[in-house]
Scaffold this motif. Structure first.
Motif, PDB file in Angstrom:
ATOM      1  N   LEU A 178       0.762  -1.176   0.089  1.00 58.86           N
ATOM      2  CA  LEU A 178      -0.033   0.038  -0.140  1.00 58.86           C
ATOM      3  C   LEU A 178       0.865   1.190  -0.518  1.00 58.86           C
ATOM      4  CD1 LEU A 178      -2.932  -0.972   2.249  1.00 58.86           C
ATOM      5  CD2 LEU A 178      -2.593  -0.378  -0.048  1.00 58.86           C
ATOM      6  N   GLU A 179       1.926   1.197   1.216  1.00 60.21           N
ATOM      7  CA  GLU A 179       2.388   2.360   0.703  1.00 60.21           C
ATOM      8  C   GLU A 179       3.360   2.841  -0.483  1.00 60.21           C
ATOM      9  OE1 GLU A 179       4.404   2.219   5.210  1.00 60.21           O
ATOM     10  OE2 GLU A 179       5.599   1.075   3.881  1.00 60.21           O
ATOM     11  N   SER A 180       3.901   1.877  -1.432  1.00 61.64           N
ATOM     12  CA  SER A 180       4.643   1.303  -2.942  1.00 61.64           C
ATOM     13  C   SER A 180       3.283   2.386  -3.653  1.00 61.64           C
ATOM     14  CB  SER A 180       4.801   0.577  -2.761  1.00 61.64           C
ATOM     15  OG  SER A 180       3.334   0.181  -3.595  1.00 61.64           O
ATOM     16  N   LEU A 181       2.294   2.655  -3.113  1.00 66.31           N
ATOM     17  CA  LEU A 181       0.875   2.708  -4.176  1.00 66.31           C
ATOM     18  C   LEU A 181       1.002   4.186  -3.823  1.00 66.31           C
ATOM     19  CD1 LEU A 181      -2.121   0.605  -3.589  1.00 66.31           C
ATOM     20  CD2 LEU A 181      -0.466   1.034  -6.018  1.00 66.31           C
ATOM     21  N   LEU A 182       1.680   5.142  -3.386  1.00 65.36           N
ATOM     22  CA  LEU A 182       1.663   6.637  -2.731  1.00 65.36           C
ATOM     23  C   LEU A 182       3.003   7.115  -3.048  1.00 65.36           C
ATOM     24  CD1 LEU A 182      -0.402   6.763   0.550  1.00 65.36           C
ATOM     25  CD2 LEU A 182      -1.476   6.755  -1.734  1.00 65.36           C
ATOM     26  N   GLU A 183       4.192   6.549  -3.618  1.00 64.67           N
ATOM     27  CA  GLU A 183       5.647   6.963  -3.719  1.00 64.67           C
ATOM     28  C   GLU A 183       5.047   8.161  -4.967  1.00 64.67           C
ATOM     29  OE1 GLU A 183       8.253   3.344  -4.032  1.00 64.67           O
ATOM     30  OE2 GLU A 183       7.787   3.009  -1.885  1.00 64.67           O
ATOM     31  N   GLN A 184       6.414   8.997  -4.415  1.00 61.81           N
ATOM     32  CA  GLN A 184       5.803   9.807  -5.976  1.00 61.81           C
ATOM     33  C   GLN A 184       7.260   9.631  -6.983  1.00 61.81           C
ATOM     34  OE1 GLN A 184       6.325  14.079  -4.508  1.00 61.81           O
ATOM     35  NE2 GLN A 184       3.817  13.989  -4.003  1.00 61.81           N
ATOM     36  N   GLY A 185       6.284   9.570  -8.245  1.00 60.90           N
ATOM     37  CA  GLY A 185       7.720   9.414  -8.953  1.00 60.90           C
ATOM     38  C   GLY A 185       8.954  10.468  -9.472  1.00 60.90           C
ATOM     39  N   GLY A 186       9.386  10.774 -10.383  1.00 62.64           N
ATOM     40  CA  GLY A 186      10.270  11.340 -11.071  1.00 62.64           C
ATOM     41  C   GLY A 186       9.210  12.463 -11.422  1.00 62.64           C
TER      42      GLY A 186
END
Length: 227
Positions: A178-186
């Motif tokens: 679930l945390e990976s879904l909220l990680e921001q990309g470049g």
């Protein structure tokens, strides 16, 4: 584009709570729009905004990974007690606050938990709780910190938060998914935002001669880290 699927066969509801999840999402969308419809289960919510669509996709992952109905119901009930103690239930990340809230549940609220579990209630002298529709909720992206703290509080008390290990990867990897879904990309967008955009583009891509919606959706969802 739209929240579809208002039908639920009885055996699927008792096995996977299909209709509960539809109710939960509808109540979530009406709350996001600050509406109180007279008939939330029959009102067409129309085309979803970007934030609403992301919330629907996110809640789908939460429901699948933390797949015990009583986990979500307990979280919904405990939120009020955390708020009454002066804390924000959306962001309160200290499990101890949620453990304290567990001690504040009323007999009526415990009845609701037992109803979600389909078991008898010690609050009613061991009598089985009359079946009824328990409160329907869905976890939104901005509520994840509080939800995780609630889950940890339940685990500390020995309360199961999801079903068999054959369905999930353990608590740490489930949380990481679930945390990976909220990680921001470049590009400054979250993985959830990109995934939701891609899912919404699937029908147009299929119409243009691309792979089927089902096939591409499976590929997109399978590419989400740790899921």
């Amino acid at each position: 584009e739209r929240l579809a699927g208002f039908k639920s066969y009885f055996f699927r509801e008792t096995d996977r709570h299909t209709m509960y999840y539809v109710r939960g999402r509808l109540h979530m969308l009406h709350a996001m729009r600050k509406k109180r419809p007279s008939s939330p289960m029959s009102e067409d919510v129309g085309v979803l905004s970007a934030d609403e669509a992301e919330a629907v996709v996110f809640s789908t992952f939460v429901y699948r990974l933390y797949n015990r109905l009583d986990t979500v119901v307990r979280w919904a009930l405990l939120r009020r007690h955390v708020a009454d103690a002066g804390h924000d239930p959306d962001t309160e990340a200290e499990p101890g606050r949620w453990e304290e809230a567990l001690e504040q549940l009323t007999e009526e609220e415990l009845d609701e938990v037992h109803c979600a579990q389909r078991c008898w209630s010690p609050c009613r002298g061991g009598r089985r709780v009359e079946p009824r529709a328990v409160r329907a909720v869905a976890v939104q992206p901005g509520q994840l910190s509080g939800f995780f703290a609630c889950v940890e509080a339940l685990r500390r008390r020995g309360i199961k938060v999801f079903t068999g290990q054959h369905q999930v990867q353990g608590s740490e990897r489930t949380r990481a998914a679930l945390e990976s879904l909220l990680e921001q990309g470049g590009d400054g967008r979250t993985a959830l935002s990109r995934l939701t955009r891609d899912l919404r583009d699937l029908p147009a891509a299929e119409a243009a001669g691309g792979a089927s919606v089902a096939a591409r959706a499976c590929a997109l969802l399978g590419a989400v880290p740790a899921v």
